[in-house]
Design a protein around this motif. Structure first.
Motif, PDB file in Angstrom:
ATOM      1  N   MET A  92      -8.575  -0.454  -9.112  1.00 50.63           N
ATOM      2  CA  MET A  92      -9.383  -0.976  -8.011  1.00 50.63           C
ATOM      3  C   MET A  92     -10.614  -0.115  -7.754  1.00 50.63           C
ATOM      4  O   MET A  92     -10.568   1.110  -7.917  1.00 50.63           O
ATOM      5  CB  MET A  92      -8.531  -1.005  -6.750  1.00 50.63           C
ATOM      6  CG  MET A  92      -9.163  -1.736  -5.578  1.00 50.63           C
ATOM      7  SD  MET A  92      -8.425  -1.239  -4.013  1.00 50.63           S
ATOM      8  CE  MET A  92      -6.751  -1.741  -4.231  1.00 50.63           C
ATOM      9  N   SER A 108      -2.984   4.393  -2.557  1.00 50.84           N
ATOM     10  CA  SER A 108      -4.350   4.433  -2.023  1.00 50.84           C
ATOM     11  C   SER A 108      -4.741   5.826  -1.540  1.00 50.84           C
ATOM     12  O   SER A 108      -5.718   5.994  -0.824  1.00 50.84           O
ATOM     13  CB  SER A 108      -4.476   3.448  -0.860  1.00 50.84           C
ATOM     14  OG  SER A 108      -3.722   3.887   0.248  1.00 50.84           O
ATOM     15  N   TYR A 152     -11.876  -4.085  -3.358  1.00 55.69           N
ATOM     16  CA  TYR A 152     -11.418  -4.192  -1.972  1.00 55.69           C
ATOM     17  C   TYR A 152     -12.619  -4.374  -1.046  1.00 55.69           C
ATOM     18  O   TYR A 152     -13.406  -3.468  -0.842  1.00 55.69           O
ATOM     19  CB  TYR A 152     -10.624  -2.948  -1.576  1.00 55.69           C
ATOM     20  CG  TYR A 152      -9.695  -3.123  -0.390  1.00 55.69           C
ATOM     21  CD1 TYR A 152     -10.070  -3.858   0.740  1.00 55.69           C
ATOM     22  CD2 TYR A 152      -8.420  -2.561  -0.395  1.00 55.69           C
ATOM     23  CE1 TYR A 152      -9.214  -4.016   1.813  1.00 55.69           C
ATOM     24  CE2 TYR A 152      -7.549  -2.706   0.684  1.00 55.69           C
ATOM     25  CZ  TYR A 152      -7.957  -3.444   1.788  1.00 55.69           C
ATOM     26  OH  TYR A 152      -7.108  -3.595   2.860  1.00 55.69           O
ATOM     27  N   LYS A 208     -11.740   5.160  -5.253  1.00 59.53           N
ATOM     28  CA  LYS A 208     -11.792   4.950  -3.814  1.00 59.53           C
ATOM     29  C   LYS A 208     -12.701   6.002  -3.195  1.00 59.53           C
ATOM     30  O   LYS A 208     -12.457   7.201  -3.329  1.00 59.53           O
ATOM     31  CB  LYS A 208     -10.389   5.046  -3.220  1.00 59.53           C
ATOM     32  CG  LYS A 208     -10.362   4.935  -1.714  1.00 59.53           C
ATOM     33  CD  LYS A 208      -8.953   4.846  -1.168  1.00 59.53           C
ATOM     34  CE  LYS A 208      -8.962   4.795   0.354  1.00 59.53           C
ATOM     35  NZ  LYS A 208      -7.611   4.671   0.905  1.00 59.53           N
ATOM     36  N   LYS A 237     -13.222   0.572  -4.563  1.00 55.78           N
ATOM     37  CA  LYS A 237     -13.186   0.409  -3.110  1.00 55.78           C
ATOM     38  C   LYS A 237     -14.169   1.351  -2.443  1.00 55.78           C
ATOM     39  O   LYS A 237     -14.192   2.527  -2.806  1.00 55.78           O
ATOM     40  CB  LYS A 237     -11.772   0.710  -2.624  1.00 55.78           C
ATOM     41  CG  LYS A 237     -11.566   0.524  -1.134  1.00 55.78           C
ATOM     42  CD  LYS A 237     -10.180   0.951  -0.748  1.00 55.78           C
ATOM     43  CE  LYS A 237     -10.056   0.884   0.753  1.00 55.78           C
ATOM     44  NZ  LYS A 237      -8.910   1.569   1.265  1.00 55.78           N
ATOM     45  N   ASP A 248       0.859  -1.180   0.000  1.00 55.72           N
ATOM     46  CA  ASP A 248       0.000   0.000   0.000  1.00 55.72           C
ATOM     47  C   ASP A 248       0.902   1.240   0.000  1.00 55.72           C
ATOM     48  O   ASP A 248       1.846   1.319   0.780  1.00 55.72           O
ATOM     49  CB  ASP A 248      -0.869  -0.012   1.259  1.00 55.72           C
ATOM     50  CG  ASP A 248      -1.939   1.065   1.239  1.00 55.72           C
ATOM     51  OD1 ASP A 248      -2.951   0.878   0.540  1.00 55.72           O
ATOM     52  OD2 ASP A 248      -1.758   2.098   1.917  1.00 55.72           O
ATOM     53  N   TYR A 251      -5.637   2.315  -6.428  1.00 54.51           N
ATOM     54  CA  TYR A 251      -6.941   2.457  -5.819  1.00 54.51           C
ATOM     55  C   TYR A 251      -7.581   3.594  -6.616  1.00 54.51           C
ATOM     56  O   TYR A 251      -7.512   4.756  -6.226  1.00 54.51           O
ATOM     57  CB  TYR A 251      -6.820   2.884  -4.366  1.00 54.51           C
ATOM     58  CG  TYR A 251      -6.299   1.887  -3.350  1.00 54.51           C
ATOM     59  CD1 TYR A 251      -4.993   1.395  -3.400  1.00 54.51           C
ATOM     60  CD2 TYR A 251      -7.097   1.486  -2.281  1.00 54.51           C
ATOM     61  CE1 TYR A 251      -4.520   0.528  -2.422  1.00 54.51           C
ATOM     62  CE2 TYR A 251      -6.625   0.626  -1.292  1.00 54.51           C
ATOM     63  CZ  TYR A 251      -5.337   0.150  -1.373  1.00 54.51           C
ATOM     64  OH  TYR A 251      -4.867  -0.689  -0.393  1.00 54.51           O
TER      65      TYR A 251
END
Ligand code: PBG
Length: 333
Positions: free
Chosen positions: A253, A165, A278, A195, A255, A118, A192
């Motif tokens: 991603m 992230s 996630y 997010k 999330k 991360d 990410y």
């Protein structure tokens, strides 16, 4: 008119029949297991806010990684808790930092296990934000430069995939450039990308000691809404993902997963690169706590939840349930 020519129940009458027509298959190959590493020696401390999860130290994490690999899980995602925090999160790119050492230990013990790290500053800053603060605001471009240093230091420590992230604009480009300029052509970026500013990160924030400082209460720094996405937005999620791909992300991603299954679905229709989802700490703990209270069957709820994420279109699922799910899948074979 069609009844009884068509009876949907014909295909549900036995487990073999249900297996035959099952549309979605879960596989241990798609799972990523998050791990927390903190300064110290010989640690395996249960995390209060996250049942079944532990804080490891760099010297104990390899044994855990070996167990993960033995279950057939292909990757871990590392989060670090440094020994000291400061304004700019400088422990995050320390050569001898806690994550950097953990990568080495894992790679030595289980070289085939992928190590994803991360990339963020919130666990490393004294104020708990994912970036540096200049004049009362999270400073986008100054943060990107630091994130590139973090990613580079993880690559130097032998990480396979770096996963920013933080949700700063342009960070994937900064990271990709830093990796290329330094010869790390084969380190992948899992961004990410979409997010959201979610309440479901609560248990993680106490586990990672990474919540924004209570001193910010009542200000625009009280939460992460100036950089993480508004939960109401899905078109904007597509714009975020498109940008990250253009900047050099290999995997994108969405999330969290459960409240955003529609975003996963749209992303899968629209983009050709692997989509990760996630299944965050709050989603995990909703099931754990309900099971603990005797309200539901944990294994069944876990598998159903993972099916929903896979069915929505995720290729990769990051979940604290990875080990339990792997065991469950082995049993049902
Ligand atoms: C760091 C980060 C967070 C999570 C992953 N990376 C927390 C946050 O953004 O506050 C959450 C993971 C989880 O809840 O399981 N920025």
């Amino acid at each position: 008119m069609f009844f009884p020519k068509i009876r949907m129940r014909r295909l549900r009458r036995s487990e073999s029949m249900r297996k035959l027509v099952r549309e979605t298959a879960l596989s241990v190959d798609d799972l990523v297991y998050p791990l927390f590493v903190r300064e110290g020696k010989n640690l395996k401390q249960p995390i209060k806010s996250m049942a079944g999860c532990f804080h490891f130290s760099p010297d104990t994490i390899a044994a855990e990684a070996a167990e993960v690999a033995k279950l057939g899980i292909p990757a871990v995602l590392l989060f670090g808790l440094p020994k000291k925090k400061d304004d700019i999160g400088s422990e995050a790119w320390a050569e001898n930092g806690v994550v950097q050492r953990a990568i080495g230990e894992i790679k030595k013990a289980v070289p085939q296990l992928l190590v994803i790290t991360d990339i963020c500053l919130c666990e490393y800053t004294s104020h708990g934000h994912c970036g540096v603060i200049t004049n009362g605001k999270v400073d986008n471009d100054a943060t990107c430069e630091l994130l590139a240093k973090v990613a580079l230091s993880h690559a130097q420590a032998d990480a396979d995939i770096v996963a920013p992230s933080d949700m700063m604009d342009g960070r994937v480009r900064y990271i990709r450039e830093a990796l290329e300029e330094n010869g790390f052509h084969n380190v992948a970026i899992m961004s990410y990308a979409a997010k959201h500013a979610s309440a479901f990160y609560g248990p993680f924030r106490s586990a990672a000691e990474s919540a924004p400082s209570p001193a910010f209460t009542g200000t625009s720094l009280a939460d992460r809404k100036t950089y993480q996405m508004d939960p109401a937005n899905a078109y904007q999620a597509m714009a975020e993902i498109a940008l990250d791909i253009e900047e050099g992300a290999d995997i994108v991603m969405v999330k969290p997963a459960l409240c955003y299954l529609d975003v996963i679905y749209r992303a899968r229709q629209r983009f050709d690169c692997p989509i990760a989802a996630y299944n965050v700490s709050g989603e995990y703990m909703m099931v754990q706590s309900a099971a603990q209270a005797g309200l539901l069957d944990k294994n069944a709820a876990m598998i159903e939840m993972l099916y929903s994420i896979k069915r929505a279109g995720a290729d990769i699922i990051i979940t604290y349930f990875a080990k339990e799910a792997a065991r469950q899948m082995q049993k049902s074979k």
